[in-house]
Scaffold this motif. Structure first.
Motif, PDB file in Angstrom:
ATOM      1  N   ILE A 121      44.409  48.378  44.493  1.00 26.07           N
ATOM      2  CA  ILE A 121      43.828  49.005  45.547  1.00 26.07           C
ATOM      3  C   ILE A 121      42.342  48.456  45.511  1.00 26.07           C
ATOM      4  O   ILE A 121      41.619  48.405  46.740  1.00 26.07           O
ATOM      5  CB  ILE A 121      43.645  50.529  45.116  1.00 26.07           C
ATOM      6  N   ALA A 122      41.593  48.001  44.329  1.00 27.37           N
ATOM      7  CA  ALA A 122      40.151  47.226  44.354  1.00 27.37           C
ATOM      8  C   ALA A 122      40.500  46.015  45.136  1.00 27.37           C
ATOM      9  O   ALA A 122      39.478  45.889  45.841  1.00 27.37           O
ATOM     10  CB  ALA A 122      39.854  46.975  42.905  1.00 27.37           C
ATOM     11  N   LEU A 123      41.427  45.288  44.921  1.00 30.73           N
ATOM     12  CA  LEU A 123      41.560  44.075  45.775  1.00 30.73           C
ATOM     13  C   LEU A 123      41.781  44.441  47.387  1.00 30.73           C
ATOM     14  O   LEU A 123      40.984  43.688  48.172  1.00 30.73           O
ATOM     15  CB  LEU A 123      42.940  43.108  45.308  1.00 30.73           C
ATOM     16  N   LEU A 148      54.228  43.769  31.377  1.00 26.61           N
ATOM     17  CA  LEU A 148      53.751  42.275  31.395  1.00 26.61           C
ATOM     18  C   LEU A 148      52.227  42.208  31.616  1.00 26.61           C
ATOM     19  O   LEU A 148      51.536  43.247  31.919  1.00 26.61           O
ATOM     20  CB  LEU A 148      54.613  41.309  32.466  1.00 26.61           C
ATOM     21  N   LYS A 149      51.774  40.897  31.157  1.00 23.81           N
ATOM     22  CA  LYS A 149      50.141  40.818  31.503  1.00 23.81           C
ATOM     23  C   LYS A 149      50.023  40.603  32.880  1.00 23.81           C
ATOM     24  O   LYS A 149      48.872  41.041  33.349  1.00 23.81           O
ATOM     25  CB  LYS A 149      50.131  39.355  30.853  1.00 23.81           C
ATOM     26  N   ASP A 150      50.860  40.431  33.888  1.00 21.62           N
ATOM     27  CA  ASP A 150      50.566  40.316  35.220  1.00 21.62           C
ATOM     28  C   ASP A 150      49.719  41.499  35.594  1.00 21.62           C
ATOM     29  O   ASP A 150      49.108  41.801  36.457  1.00 21.62           O
ATOM     30  CB  ASP A 150      51.798  40.191  35.860  1.00 21.62           C
ATOM     31  N   GLY A 151      50.216  42.653  35.214  1.00 24.07           N
ATOM     32  CA  GLY A 151      49.866  44.086  35.611  1.00 24.07           C
ATOM     33  C   GLY A 151      48.301  44.166  35.041  1.00 24.07           C
ATOM     34  O   GLY A 151      47.403  44.530  35.940  1.00 24.07           O
ATOM     35  N   LEU A 152      48.247  43.787  34.008  1.00 24.57           N
ATOM     36  CA  LEU A 152      46.731  43.830  33.562  1.00 24.57           C
ATOM     37  C   LEU A 152      45.798  42.752  34.192  1.00 24.57           C
ATOM     38  O   LEU A 152      44.577  43.058  34.351  1.00 24.57           O
ATOM     39  CB  LEU A 152      46.784  43.743  32.012  1.00 24.57           C
ATOM     40  N   GLY A 207      41.101  42.484  40.007  1.00 22.89           N
ATOM     41  CA  GLY A 207      40.204  43.593  41.179  1.00 22.89           C
ATOM     42  C   GLY A 207      39.144  44.137  40.709  1.00 22.89           C
ATOM     43  O   GLY A 207      38.116  44.292  41.664  1.00 22.89           O
ATOM     44  N   LEU A 208      39.138  44.466  39.637  1.00 17.92           N
ATOM     45  CA  LEU A 208      37.935  45.088  38.938  1.00 17.92           C
ATOM     46  C   LEU A 208      36.575  44.098  39.031  1.00 17.92           C
ATOM     47  O   LEU A 208      35.539  44.425  39.515  1.00 17.92           O
ATOM     48  CB  LEU A 208      38.080  45.616  37.453  1.00 17.92           C
ATOM     49  N   ALA A 247      31.523  47.439  35.145  1.00 16.69           N
ATOM     50  CA  ALA A 247      32.792  47.098  36.037  1.00 16.69           C
ATOM     51  C   ALA A 247      32.997  45.482  36.019  1.00 16.69           C
ATOM     52  O   ALA A 247      34.206  45.148  35.476  1.00 16.69           O
ATOM     53  CB  ALA A 247      33.169  47.624  37.171  1.00 16.69           C
ATOM     54  N   VAL A 248      32.111  44.817  36.136  1.00 16.73           N
ATOM     55  CA  VAL A 248      32.035  43.431  36.297  1.00 16.73           C
ATOM     56  C   VAL A 248      32.060  42.784  34.919  1.00 16.73           C
ATOM     57  O   VAL A 248      32.847  41.848  34.781  1.00 16.73           O
ATOM     58  CB  VAL A 248      30.905  42.620  36.784  1.00 16.73           C
ATOM     59  N   LEU A 249      31.739  43.462  34.063  1.00 18.34           N
ATOM     60  CA  LEU A 249      31.641  42.718  32.349  1.00 18.34           C
ATOM     61  C   LEU A 249      32.973  43.153  31.826  1.00 18.34           C
ATOM     62  O   LEU A 249      33.754  42.118  31.192  1.00 18.34           O
ATOM     63  CB  LEU A 249      30.464  43.478  31.710  1.00 18.34           C
ATOM     64  N   LEU A 250      33.571  44.249  32.203  1.00 22.82           N
ATOM     65  CA  LEU A 250      34.769  44.746  31.807  1.00 22.82           C
ATOM     66  C   LEU A 250      35.930  43.803  32.307  1.00 22.82           C
ATOM     67  O   LEU A 250      36.952  43.483  31.666  1.00 22.82           O
ATOM     68  CB  LEU A 250      35.371  46.118  31.948  1.00 22.82           C
ATOM     69  N   GLY A 251      36.170  43.345  33.733  1.00 21.42           N
ATOM     70  CA  GLY A 251      36.788  42.604  34.349  1.00 21.42           C
ATOM     71  C   GLY A 251      36.652  41.387  33.693  1.00 21.42           C
ATOM     72  O   GLY A 251      37.788  40.564  33.664  1.00 21.42           O
ATOM     73  N   PHE A 252      35.466  40.862  33.598  1.00 20.29           N
ATOM     74  CA  PHE A 252      35.204  39.524  33.432  1.00 20.29           C
ATOM     75  C   PHE A 252      35.862  39.116  31.765  1.00 20.29           C
ATOM     76  O   PHE A 252      36.853  38.387  31.228  1.00 20.29           O
ATOM     77  CB  PHE A 252      33.836  39.160  32.924  1.00 20.29           C
ATOM     78  N   ALA A 253      35.600  40.212  30.774  1.00 19.72           N
ATOM     79  CA  ALA A 253      36.225  40.293  29.333  1.00 19.72           C
ATOM     80  C   ALA A 253      37.794  40.384  29.302  1.00 19.72           C
ATOM     81  O   ALA A 253      38.412  39.595  28.833  1.00 19.72           O
ATOM     82  CB  ALA A 253      35.495  41.567  28.615  1.00 19.72           C
ATOM     83  N   LEU A 254      38.152  41.364  30.347  1.00 24.83           N
ATOM     84  CA  LEU A 254      39.764  41.373  30.259  1.00 24.83           C
ATOM     85  C   LEU A 254      40.407  40.150  30.766  1.00 24.83           C
ATOM     86  O   LEU A 254      41.215  39.790  30.193  1.00 24.83           O
ATOM     87  CB  LEU A 254      40.063  42.427  31.263  1.00 24.83           C
TER      88      LEU A 254
END
Length: 435
Positions: free
Chosen positions: A152-154, A187-191, A197-198, A218-225
């Motif tokens: 949804i974010a994408l 799988l890792k694909d969902g994460l 997206g985040l 949110a940017v930092l979390l997406g970056f870290a993930l």
């Protein structure tokens, strides 16, 4: 018990999707969102059943490795709590007691951190264990909520650029078979979809709107993930983020020029990274991954293995083979590669994408006011991802799975330049779908 829990959590997430402001989309009704989430949960369950009854070697099934490892680690919380926290947080986890626990886990011990790091998904499944009572399909529902949120974010990111084509964009991206199937399993694909997206949605909000602490987090979390899940995806997207920020106030022509400059400088540094540290020699890492995949194919006799050209561990050789790698990922699997229902479905999907691409050639309009930053980010993301996948992956099944995130950006590019008015004037029946 498992069916009841999975159904209950599915209902809970549907309620959240209905109530949370983030999931309210312009021109897209809640019914479509509900259908998408239910299809994702169903696809994730089907993937689990396929790996249960068709690919019966559980220790070799990625979808069960993460779940089984999480149970092992979770159970140590009640018998060896100190070691649990040491392993979970990666602090002082080299003791003999921790080593004994880690050796019982399969996915946890993956050393290929640059391309895949399994520990993040194992840790996420450990958190799920507190709510799932150790039921696999409950984990599938939980991970699908993350995957759904990333999608949804994408979509919101893409929609902000081409709002008039929202319905067409939603159907073509969200209901794509590969996205539904591989992006919905344990799988890792969902994460990966969630993290990507985040990161991109929040980054766009951060540089186009007022400063927001929530967007920064949110940017930092997406970056870290991304860093701790699939680092190569982050490596590929970094130059586009730099170029987007650099050209955020520029017109379209200057935007394209700055994206080109950033990527030339970035990959020049990357291809000469051996001068900085031999340990992180990008060229050698790509070549090593290519050879490792070939060894794995020889050992497992994968049914969907194909021959891909050999290349030398030099920048010139990689660049020379990159165009054919992109073409290979774009066109394979074909109908002639269809040795299983999943490969056949991917082949049909490829035919649709090729037809969509040719449609854009005949029904395009380049003066359309879409976001040039997002367009160029998408182009470079697709080309770089397809190049990397095509260079290292000699297995069609893996190729189909790895290119899922890039498919979304490829379709966005197609729809962004598509002239809907030309098509609907020629084919009026499509007007309602594309409106």
């Amino acid at each position: 018990m498992e069916i009841l829990l999975a159904t209950g959590y599915t209902a809970l997430f549907l309620f959240l999707i209905h109530r949370l402001q983030f999931f309210r989309l312009e021109l897209i009704s809640y019914r479509w969102l509900k259908l998408l989430f239910l299809l994702k949960v169903a696809a994730g369950c089907i993937l689990g059943l396929i790996y249960t009854y068709y690919y019966t070697e559980r220790v070799n099934a990625d979808t069960f490795k993460f779940f089984d490892d999480s149970k092992i680690l979770f159970n140590t919380l009640f018998t060896q709590p100190k070691q649990f926290f040491q392993i979970f947080f990666g602090v002082h986890d080299s003791s003999p007691e921790c080593f004994d626990i880690c050796t019982r886990m399969i996915a946890w011990n993956n050393k290929d951190v640059l391309f895949n790091d399994n520990k993040t998904l194992v840790r996420l499944n450990v958190i799920f264990q507190f709510f799932s009572v150790g039921k696999y399909y409950v984990h599938v529902v939980f991970l699908n909520f993350f995957s759904f949120t990333g999608l949804i974010a994408l979509f919101k990111l893409f929609q902000s650029s081409i709002k008039k084509k929202s319905k067409l964009l939603f159907v073509c991206t969200m209901f794509l078979p590969s996205v539904l199937f591989w992006g919905s399993g344990m799988l890792k694909d969902g994460l990966l979809l969630f993290a990507l997206g985040l990161l991109l949605y929040s980054f766009r909000n951060l540089i186009t709107s007022r400063y927001s602490f929530r967007s920064v987090i949110a940017v930092l979390l997406g970056f870290a993930l991304l860093m701790f899940t699939k680092l190569y995806t982050l490596v590929i997207v970094i130059p586009s983020l730099i170029a987007w920020y650099w050209s955020r106030k520029d017109k379209a022509i200057r935007v394209g020029f700055k994206f080109l400059i950033c990527h030339i400088i970035y990959f020049t540094i990357g291809f000469n990274s051996d001068l900085i540290s031999e340990k992180y020699d990008v060229v050698d890492l790509i070549f090593y991954k290519h050879k490792s995949f070939n060894v794995l194919v020889d050992a497992t006799k994968a049914n969907s293995a194909i021959q891909i050209p050999e290349f030398d561990p030099t920048p010139a050789s990689i660049l020379l083979h990159a165009p054919s790698a992109v073409l290979r990922v774009l066109t394979r699997p074909s109908i002639f590669d269809s040795h299983s229902p999943l490969i056949l479905l991917s082949a049909v999907e490829n035919i649709f994408l090729i037809l969509l691409g040719f449609t854009c050639i005949f029904f395009s309009r380049w003066d359309t006011k879409f976001n040039p930053h997002l367009f160029w980010l998408s182009i470079y993301f697709v080309v770089c991802m397809y190049s990397l996948i095509g260079l290292i992956t000699p297995v069609l099944g893996a190729m189909v799975r790895y290119k899922v995130p890039a498919l979304l950006f490829l379709i966005y590019c197609f729809i962004a330049v598509l002239d809907i008015d030309k098509i609907t004037s020629r084919f009026p029946i499509l007007k309602k779908i594309a409106s």
